[in-house]
Design a protein around this motif. Structure first.
Motif, PDB file in Angstrom:
ATOM      1  N   SER A 192       0.853  -1.188   0.000  1.00 49.48           N
ATOM      2  CA  SER A 192       0.000   0.000   0.000  1.00 49.48           C
ATOM      3  C   SER A 192       0.888   1.238   0.000  1.00 49.48           C
ATOM      4  CB  SER A 192      -0.894   0.015   1.242  1.00 49.48           C
ATOM      5  OG  SER A 192      -1.497   1.285   1.433  1.00 49.48           O
ATOM      6  N   GLY A 193       0.416   2.283  -0.698  1.00 48.06           N
ATOM      7  CA  GLY A 193       1.116   3.568  -0.686  1.00 48.06           C
ATOM      8  C   GLY A 193       2.325   3.596  -1.592  1.00 48.06           C
ATOM      9  N   GLY A 194       3.126   4.650  -1.416  1.00 44.76           N
ATOM     10  CA  GLY A 194       4.376   4.741  -2.161  1.00 44.76           C
ATOM     11  C   GLY A 194       4.268   5.391  -3.511  1.00 44.76           C
ATOM     12  N   ALA A 195       3.457   6.440  -3.656  1.00 40.34           N
ATOM     13  CA  ALA A 195       3.405   7.204  -4.902  1.00 40.34           C
ATOM     14  C   ALA A 195       3.284   8.679  -4.566  1.00 40.34           C
ATOM     15  CB  ALA A 195       2.230   6.758  -5.769  1.00 40.34           C
ATOM     16  N   GLN A 196       4.049   9.498  -5.270  1.00 44.59           N
ATOM     17  CA  GLN A 196       4.052  10.933  -5.009  1.00 44.59           C
ATOM     18  C   GLN A 196       4.125  11.717  -6.311  1.00 44.59           C
ATOM     19  OE1 GLN A 196       7.606  11.071  -2.518  1.00 44.59           O
ATOM     20  NE2 GLN A 196       6.336  11.308  -0.689  1.00 44.59           N
ATOM     21  N   LEU A 197       3.564  12.918  -6.285  1.00 43.11           N
ATOM     22  CA  LEU A 197       3.732  13.877  -7.366  1.00 43.11           C
ATOM     23  C   LEU A 197       4.895  14.773  -6.965  1.00 43.11           C
ATOM     24  CD1 LEU A 197       2.952  15.362  -9.971  1.00 43.11           C
ATOM     25  CD2 LEU A 197       1.263  16.650  -8.624  1.00 43.11           C
ATOM     26  N   VAL A 198       6.007  14.639  -7.678  1.00 50.24           N
ATOM     27  CA  VAL A 198       7.187  15.443  -7.379  1.00 50.24           C
ATOM     28  C   VAL A 198       7.410  16.427  -8.520  1.00 50.24           C
ATOM     29  CG1 VAL A 198       8.209  13.646  -5.953  1.00 50.24           C
ATOM     30  CG2 VAL A 198       8.770  13.750  -8.385  1.00 50.24           C
ATOM     31  N   VAL A 199       7.936  17.596  -8.195  1.00 51.75           N
ATOM     32  CA  VAL A 199       8.001  18.697  -9.160  1.00 51.75           C
ATOM     33  C   VAL A 199       9.347  19.417  -9.068  1.00 51.75           C
ATOM     34  CG1 VAL A 199       5.507  19.061  -9.049  1.00 51.75           C
ATOM     35  CG2 VAL A 199       7.002  20.318  -7.489  1.00 51.75           C
ATOM     36  N   ARG A 200       9.615  20.199 -10.097  1.00 48.85           N
ATOM     37  CA  ARG A 200      10.803  21.039 -10.082  1.00 48.85           C
ATOM     38  C   ARG A 200      10.594  22.187  -9.101  1.00 48.85           C
ATOM     39  NH1 ARG A 200      13.897  19.317 -14.049  1.00 48.85           N
ATOM     40  NH2 ARG A 200      15.422  20.980 -13.684  1.00 48.85           N
ATOM     41  N   PRO A 201      11.652  22.670  -8.458  1.00 46.00           N
ATOM     42  CA  PRO A 201      11.523  23.834  -7.579  1.00 46.00           C
ATOM     43  C   PRO A 201      10.900  25.010  -8.328  1.00 46.00           C
ATOM     44  CG  PRO A 201      13.668  22.811  -7.303  1.00 46.00           C
ATOM     45  CD  PRO A 201      13.028  22.124  -8.481  1.00 46.00           C
ATOM     46  N   GLY A 202      10.019  25.715  -7.653  1.00 47.62           N
ATOM     47  CA  GLY A 202       9.314  26.831  -8.279  1.00 47.62           C
ATOM     48  C   GLY A 202       7.888  26.486  -8.653  1.00 47.62           C
ATOM     49  N   ILE A 203       7.579  25.180  -8.690  1.00 51.56           N
ATOM     50  CA  ILE A 203       6.192  24.745  -8.891  1.00 51.56           C
ATOM     51  C   ILE A 203       5.618  24.521  -7.489  1.00 51.56           C
ATOM     52  CG2 ILE A 203       4.678  22.957  -9.848  1.00 51.56           C
ATOM     53  CD1 ILE A 203       6.762  22.502 -12.026  1.00 51.56           C
TER      54      ILE A 203
ATOM     55  N   VAL B 284      11.148  17.338 -18.548  1.00 52.28           N
ATOM     56  CA  VAL B 284       9.964  17.019 -17.756  1.00 52.28           C
ATOM     57  C   VAL B 284      10.017  17.877 -16.496  1.00 52.28           C
ATOM     58  CG1 VAL B 284       9.084  15.249 -16.174  1.00 52.28           C
ATOM     59  CG2 VAL B 284       9.397  14.702 -18.580  1.00 52.28           C
ATOM     60  N   HIS B 285       8.871  18.432 -16.126  1.00 49.16           N
ATOM     61  CA  HIS B 285       8.835  19.352 -14.988  1.00 49.16           C
ATOM     62  C   HIS B 285       8.263  18.711 -13.717  1.00 49.16           C
ATOM     63  CE1 HIS B 285       8.447  21.724 -18.760  1.00 49.16           C
ATOM     64  NE2 HIS B 285       9.450  22.375 -18.209  1.00 49.16           N
ATOM     65  N   ALA B 286       7.629  17.558 -13.865  1.00 54.38           N
ATOM     66  CA  ALA B 286       7.016  16.889 -12.717  1.00 54.38           C
ATOM     67  C   ALA B 286       6.792  15.425 -13.079  1.00 54.38           C
ATOM     68  CB  ALA B 286       5.691  17.550 -12.341  1.00 54.38           C
ATOM     69  N   ALA B 287       6.569  14.611 -12.067  1.00 58.31           N
ATOM     70  CA  ALA B 287       6.290  13.193 -12.313  1.00 58.31           C
ATOM     71  C   ALA B 287       5.448  12.639 -11.177  1.00 58.31           C
ATOM     72  CB  ALA B 287       7.592  12.395 -12.431  1.00 58.31           C
ATOM     73  N   TRP B 288       4.458  11.827 -11.551  1.00 63.04           N
ATOM     74  CA  TRP B 288       3.691  11.059 -10.550  1.00 63.04           C
ATOM     75  C   TRP B 288       4.338   9.681 -10.545  1.00 63.04           C
ATOM     76  CZ3 TRP B 288      -1.207  13.146  -8.631  1.00 63.04           C
ATOM     77  CH2 TRP B 288      -1.797  12.343  -7.651  1.00 63.04           C
ATOM     78  N   ALA B 289       5.170   9.430  -9.546  1.00 65.88           N
ATOM     79  CA  ALA B 289       6.055   8.274  -9.599  1.00 65.88           C
ATOM     80  C   ALA B 289       5.909   7.387  -8.371  1.00 65.88           C
ATOM     81  CB  ALA B 289       7.505   8.745  -9.711  1.00 65.88           C
ATOM     82  N   PRO B 290       6.028   6.066  -8.582  1.00 68.68           N
ATOM     83  CA  PRO B 290       6.024   5.127  -7.448  1.00 68.68           C
ATOM     84  C   PRO B 290       7.428   5.043  -6.855  1.00 68.68           C
ATOM     85  CG  PRO B 290       6.243   3.909  -9.488  1.00 68.68           C
ATOM     86  CD  PRO B 290       6.137   5.361  -9.881  1.00 68.68           C
ATOM     87  N   GLU B 291       7.493   4.494  -5.663  1.00 66.45           N
ATOM     88  CA  GLU B 291       8.795   4.260  -5.054  1.00 66.45           C
ATOM     89  C   GLU B 291       9.510   3.095  -5.771  1.00 66.45           C
ATOM     90  OE1 GLU B 291      10.269   6.127  -3.233  1.00 66.45           O
ATOM     91  OE2 GLU B 291       8.887   7.178  -1.906  1.00 66.45           O
TER      92      GLU B 291
ATOM     93  N   ALA C 254      12.304   5.443   0.596  1.00 62.84           N
ATOM     94  CA  ALA C 254      11.284   4.684  -0.126  1.00 62.84           C
ATOM     95  C   ALA C 254      10.521   3.748   0.811  1.00 62.84           C
ATOM     96  CB  ALA C 254      11.925   3.900  -1.268  1.00 62.84           C
ATOM     97  N   PHE C 255      11.241   3.039   1.677  1.00 59.04           N
ATOM     98  CA  PHE C 255      10.572   2.125   2.602  1.00 59.04           C
ATOM     99  C   PHE C 255       9.681   2.877   3.580  1.00 59.04           C
ATOM    100  CE2 PHE C 255      12.802  -1.681   1.323  1.00 59.04           C
ATOM    101  CZ  PHE C 255      11.998  -2.713   1.804  1.00 59.04           C
ATOM    102  N   ASP C 256      10.045   4.109   3.901  1.00 55.68           N
ATOM    103  CA  ASP C 256       9.219   4.903   4.808  1.00 55.68           C
ATOM    104  C   ASP C 256       7.863   5.249   4.196  1.00 55.68           C
ATOM    105  OD1 ASP C 256      11.065   4.915   6.832  1.00 55.68           O
ATOM    106  OD2 ASP C 256      11.887   6.888   6.354  1.00 55.68           O
ATOM    107  N   HIS C 257       7.745   5.171   2.859  1.00 58.29           N
ATOM    108  CA  HIS C 257       6.522   5.594   2.187  1.00 58.29           C
ATOM    109  C   HIS C 257       5.667   4.431   1.706  1.00 58.29           C
ATOM    110  CE1 HIS C 257       8.705   9.468   2.029  1.00 58.29           C
ATOM    111  NE2 HIS C 257       7.492   9.977   2.068  1.00 58.29           N
ATOM    112  N   VAL C 258       6.072   3.200   1.996  1.00 58.10           N
ATOM    113  CA  VAL C 258       5.257   2.052   1.595  1.00 58.10           C
ATOM    114  C   VAL C 258       4.912   1.213   2.822  1.00 58.10           C
ATOM    115  CG1 VAL C 258       6.255   1.945  -0.728  1.00 58.10           C
ATOM    116  CG2 VAL C 258       7.252   0.552   1.107  1.00 58.10           C
ATOM    117  N   GLU C 259       3.842   0.474   2.688  1.00 58.46           N
ATOM    118  CA  GLU C 259       3.430  -0.474   3.728  1.00 58.46           C
ATOM    119  C   GLU C 259       3.249  -1.837   3.080  1.00 58.46           C
ATOM    120  OE1 GLU C 259      -0.393  -1.553   6.624  1.00 58.46           O
ATOM    121  OE2 GLU C 259      -0.502   0.106   5.183  1.00 58.46           O
ATOM    122  N   LEU C 260       3.997  -2.824   3.550  1.00 57.90           N
ATOM    123  CA  LEU C 260       3.804  -4.183   3.072  1.00 57.90           C
ATOM    124  C   LEU C 260       2.645  -4.786   3.844  1.00 57.90           C
ATOM    125  CD1 LEU C 260       6.638  -3.508   1.970  1.00 57.90           C
ATOM    126  CD2 LEU C 260       7.273  -5.888   2.387  1.00 57.90           C
ATOM    127  N   THR C 261       1.605  -5.191   3.135  1.00 57.20           N
ATOM    128  CA  THR C 261       0.395  -5.690   3.794  1.00 57.20           C
ATOM    129  C   THR C 261      -0.306  -6.709   2.908  1.00 57.20           C
ATOM    130  OG1 THR C 261      -1.803  -5.076   4.607  1.00 57.20           O
ATOM    131  CG2 THR C 261      -0.872  -3.679   2.891  1.00 57.20           C
TER     132      THR C 261
END
Length: 358
Positions: free
Chosen positions: A125-136, A197-204, A295-302
């Motif tokens: 469960s979890g482990g996906a974030q929208l990360v962006v370039r500074p200024g966004i 690319v200026h941003a990404a919705w990326a998994p861990e 990365a491990f901090d943002h996922v839950e093995l379940t």
């Protein structure tokens, strides 16, 4: 050709490939498969990705946890880099069990008319974030920018496009729109570094690599969009016919799966070492310590597939514009064996949320 036009053309070509019909016989779909138990299988063919979000599979294979539980049943493994490839292997009966994202799992079930596959457990469960370039700094700053997702119609692609709709941000190449391009995670990292690319919705671990290695900033953690911060990133899918004919083998795999999840819960450092060693063996490169930790901090093995989220996931694909109508997910789950294994281990059983009923 402009960058935005080139990305749009790539995405349209991928859309054609995604929506093209695939041949699938009644036997492949599981229709008419004998209900009688044939005992343990001689062999079980397991598919998974060399990704941190497939950690239970990496641990289970590397530590021999599956093999120990399978006994005389031979374990054959195959790794994939794309959900559609693993789905095609399942529907073509060249794979028996697969760790898959929730999006491809729904797609496999829908493509077979609800016959060929069953969801038997959760994995991550979890482990996906929208990360962006500074200024966004806000959603509106994405207008006119290029945002990457791993693959057209995959779990992160649907989540990104659904979120853009919620923010009132149209997808396209015209001024004021957001350009969404599909790029495999390693390529997205390179494109981000080059400024294409200026941003990404990326998994861990790719969101962590983008942050720690490419200077990205987190605009949104997908966990904020779900009740309790939990959503299924990876689940375990089994061919229906294999499940009917060899429940003992599926039960053994689930015991190994539960043991892998338990290792991560009771000995996090050991789980990290095992996963990183497996990633290095499969991809030729290990993760750095900081990336691995983040990365491990943002996922839950379940083992809980969070069944109650699947109707929304199916609807989200329509809202995101990657499906014409919501897939009927009724009957997708069969958590009987999982709950038996959990009860045997003294663990709480998981809720089917009605996903086991057609």
């Amino acid at each position: 050709m402009s960058t935005r036009r080139r990305f749009l053309g790539t995405s349209l070509a991928a859309l054609v490939a995604l929506t093209a019909p695939t041949g699938c016989s009644r036997i492949d779909r599981g229709e008419g498969a004998p209900a009688r138990d044939l005992g343990p299988a001689a062999e079980v063919r397991l598919g998974y990705f060399p990704n941190l979000t497939h950690a239970p599979a990496l641990i289970g294979v590397d530590q021999g946890l599956f093999a120990r539980e399978l006994g005389g049943t031979a374990l054959t493994t195959q790794t994939f880099n794309a959900g559609p490839d693993a789905v095609n292997a399942l529907l073509g009966s060249s794979l028996d069990v697969a760790y898959l994202g929730s999006g491809p799992a729904i797609n496999a079930y829908a493509k077979s008319g609800g016959e060929a596959v069953r969801l038997v457990a959760g994995a991550v469960s979890g482990g996906a974030q929208l990360v962006v370039r500074p200024g966004i700094d806000a959603p509106g700053d994405l207008r006119g920018r290029v945002v990457a997702s791993p693959q057209l119609g995959n779990t992160q692609d649907v989540a990104l496009k659904r979120w853009l709709v919620d923010q009132g941000l149209p997808v396209g190449v015209d001024p004021g729109q957001v350009v969404v391009t599909n790029a495999e995670n390693p390529k997205a990292l390179d494109l981000f570094r080059r400024g294409d690319v200026h941003a990404a919705w990326a998994p861990e671990p790719w969101s962590s690599r983008l942050v720690l290695e490419a200077g990205a900033e987190v605009l949104l953690d997908e966990a904020r969009l779900w009740e309790g911060g939990r959503f299924p990133t990876t689940v375990v899918l089994v061919r229906t016919r294999f499940l009917r004919e060899h429940p003992a083998t599926v039960r053994a795999l689930l015991r190994g799966h539960l043991a892998a999840t338990g290792l991560a819960r009771t000995d996090g450092p050991a789980a990290k070492r095992v996963v990183n060693a497996a990633l290095e063996r499969l991809t030729g490169k290990a993760l750095s310590g900081p990336v691995l930790d983040r990365a491990f901090d943002h996922v839950e093995l379940t083992p809980d597939p969070l069944a109650g989220t699947f109707p929304r996931l199916a609807r989200d694909a329509v809202t995101a514009g990657v499906a014409k109508r919501a897939a009927d997910v009724a009957g997708l789950a069969d958590l009987t064996l999982l709950n038996e294994v959990l009860a045997e281990a003294g663990e709480p059983t998981v809720d089917t949320a009605g996903l086991d009923e057609k």
